[in-house]
Design a protein around this motif. Structure first.
Motif, PDB file in Angstrom:
ATOM      1  N   ALA A   1      92.960  90.943   1.244  1.00  0.00           N
ATOM      2  CA  ALA A   1      92.448  90.990  -0.135  1.00  0.00           C
ATOM      3  C   ALA A   1      92.451  91.688  -0.825  1.00  0.00           C
ATOM      4  O   ALA A   1      91.843  90.787  -1.759  1.00  0.00           O
ATOM      5  CB  ALA A   1      90.852  91.055   0.878  1.00  0.00           C
ATOM      6  N   GLU A   2      93.318  92.938  -0.541  1.00  0.00           N
ATOM      7  CA  GLU A   2      93.274  93.700  -1.306  1.00  0.00           C
ATOM      8  C   GLU A   2      94.025  92.891  -2.114  1.00  0.00           C
ATOM      9  O   GLU A   2      94.727  93.101  -3.801  1.00  0.00           O
ATOM     10  CB  GLU A   2      94.599  94.776  -1.103  1.00  0.00           C
ATOM     11  CG  GLU A   2      93.022  95.517  -0.384  1.00  0.00           C
ATOM     12  CD  GLU A   2      93.801  96.638   0.291  1.00  0.00           C
ATOM     13  OE1 GLU A   2      92.664  97.556   1.257  1.00  0.00           O
ATOM     14  OE2 GLU A   2      95.048  96.811   0.086  1.00  0.00           O
ATOM     15  N   ALA A   3      95.476  92.198  -1.705  1.00  0.00           N
ATOM     16  CA  ALA A   3      96.438  91.167  -2.798  1.00  0.00           C
ATOM     17  C   ALA A   3      95.760  90.155  -4.010  1.00  0.00           C
ATOM     18  O   ALA A   3      96.179  90.515  -4.928  1.00  0.00           O
ATOM     19  CB  ALA A   3      97.833  90.916  -1.705  1.00  0.00           C
TER      20      ALA A   3
ATOM     21  N   GLY B   1      83.377  92.085   1.274  1.00  0.00           N
ATOM     22  CA  GLY B   1      85.264  92.357   1.374  1.00  0.00           C
ATOM     23  C   GLY B   1      85.967  92.474  -0.458  1.00  0.00           C
ATOM     24  O   GLY B   1      87.084  93.346  -0.179  1.00  0.00           O
ATOM     25  N   VAL B   2      85.953  91.995  -1.108  1.00  0.00           N
ATOM     26  CA  VAL B   2      86.349  92.446  -2.278  1.00  0.00           C
ATOM     27  C   VAL B   2      85.449  93.763  -2.804  1.00  0.00           C
ATOM     28  O   VAL B   2      86.178  94.440  -3.822  1.00  0.00           O
ATOM     29  CB  VAL B   2      85.842  91.552  -3.228  1.00  0.00           C
ATOM     30  CG1 VAL B   2      85.984  91.430  -5.251  1.00  0.00           C
ATOM     31  CG2 VAL B   2      86.181  89.918  -2.868  1.00  0.00           C
TER      32      VAL B   2
ATOM     33  N   ASP C   1      82.180  86.063  -8.038  1.00  0.00           N
ATOM     34  CA  ASP C   1      82.820  84.874  -8.473  1.00  0.00           C
ATOM     35  C   ASP C   1      84.413  84.751  -7.703  1.00  0.00           C
ATOM     36  O   ASP C   1      85.227  84.208  -7.344  1.00  0.00           O
ATOM     37  CB  ASP C   1      83.444  85.150  -9.827  1.00  0.00           C
ATOM     38  CG  ASP C   1      84.942  83.535 -10.725  1.00  0.00           C
ATOM     39  OD1 ASP C   1      84.496  83.046  -9.789  1.00  0.00           O
ATOM     40  OD2 ASP C   1      85.640  84.151 -11.431  1.00  0.00           O
ATOM     41  N   VAL C   2      85.393  86.078  -7.530  1.00  0.00           N
ATOM     42  CA  VAL C   2      86.303  86.886  -6.929  1.00  0.00           C
ATOM     43  C   VAL C   2      86.592  86.381  -5.529  1.00  0.00           C
ATOM     44  O   VAL C   2      87.080  85.771  -4.858  1.00  0.00           O
ATOM     45  CB  VAL C   2      86.708  88.077  -7.152  1.00  0.00           C
ATOM     46  CG1 VAL C   2      88.189  88.405  -6.332  1.00  0.00           C
ATOM     47  CG2 VAL C   2      87.257  88.468  -8.960  1.00  0.00           C
ATOM     48  N   ALA C   3      85.689  86.987  -4.810  1.00  0.00           N
ATOM     49  CA  ALA C   3      85.569  86.409  -3.041  1.00  0.00           C
ATOM     50  C   ALA C   3      84.821  84.990  -3.182  1.00  0.00           C
ATOM     51  O   ALA C   3      85.696  84.107  -2.495  1.00  0.00           O
ATOM     52  CB  ALA C   3      83.979  86.401  -3.008  1.00  0.00           C
ATOM     53  N   ARG C   4      84.235  84.068  -3.896  1.00  0.00           N
ATOM     54  CA  ARG C   4      84.583  82.514  -4.055  1.00  0.00           C
ATOM     55  C   ARG C   4      86.111  82.196  -3.597  1.00  0.00           C
ATOM     56  O   ARG C   4      86.528  81.045  -2.974  1.00  0.00           O
ATOM     57  CB  ARG C   4      83.677  82.518  -4.965  1.00  0.00           C
ATOM     58  CG  ARG C   4      84.062  80.434  -4.979  1.00  0.00           C
ATOM     59  CD  ARG C   4      83.141  79.786  -6.035  1.00  0.00           C
ATOM     60  NE  ARG C   4      83.231  80.705  -7.488  1.00  0.00           N
ATOM     61  CZ  ARG C   4      84.351  79.682  -8.272  1.00  0.00           C
ATOM     62  NH1 ARG C   4      85.442  78.950  -7.445  1.00  0.00           N
ATOM     63  NH2 ARG C   4      85.007  80.335  -9.152  1.00  0.00           N
ATOM     64  N   ARG C   5      86.532  82.644  -5.175  1.00  0.00           N
ATOM     65  CA  ARG C   5      87.919  82.122  -5.069  1.00  0.00           C
ATOM     66  C   ARG C   5      89.506  82.824  -3.965  1.00  0.00           C
ATOM     67  O   ARG C   5      90.389  81.789  -4.156  1.00  0.00           O
ATOM     68  CB  ARG C   5      89.023  82.536  -6.838  1.00  0.00           C
ATOM     69  CG  ARG C   5      88.017  82.196  -8.114  1.00  0.00           C
ATOM     70  CD  ARG C   5      88.900  82.083  -9.465  1.00  0.00           C
ATOM     71  NE  ARG C   5      88.037  83.242  -9.383  1.00  0.00           N
ATOM     72  CZ  ARG C   5      88.608  83.954 -10.894  1.00  0.00           C
ATOM     73  NH1 ARG C   5      89.826  82.997 -11.113  1.00  0.00           N
ATOM     74  NH2 ARG C   5      89.299  85.091 -11.753  1.00  0.00           N
TER      75      ARG C   5
END
Length: 92
Positions: free
Chosen positions: A19-21, A53-54, A42-46
């Motif tokens: 998740a970090e990477a 988690g993001v 948006d980051v989580a979805r992608r």
């Protein structure tokens, strides 16, 4: 830009969770003029994870010196703004 990506892959990525990477890669890819504006959702979805988690990934990336949270957005405040760095800061 490939110099930054190579530095990240060669020197920083091995110590990160998936998740970090992936969070770092999405933010780096969207960086314009040194900053990126996006929502954690948006980051989580992608990257195929949860918003939580993001949130955790961003906190850990910030602790490692791989990104700076320039502005924390929110409801009626707009999107978060980040500055992304390819190399971890030395501990200490």
């Amino acid at each position: 830009r490939f110099r930054e990506l190579n530095a990240f892959v060669d020197c920083s990525m091995a110590e990160l969770s998936r998740a970090e990477a992936l969070t770092w890669l999405v933010l780096w890819r969207d960086t314009k003029d040194g900053t990126v504006r996006t929502s954690m959702l948006d980051v989580a979805r992608r990257i195929g994870t949860t918003r939580r988690g993001v949130v955790d990934a961003v906190a850990k990336l910030e602790q490692r010196g791989l990104l700076i949270v320039v502005y924390r957005g929110g409801l009626k405040r707009g999107m978060n703004v980040y500055r992304v760095h390819p190399l971890q800061k030395p501990p200490g």
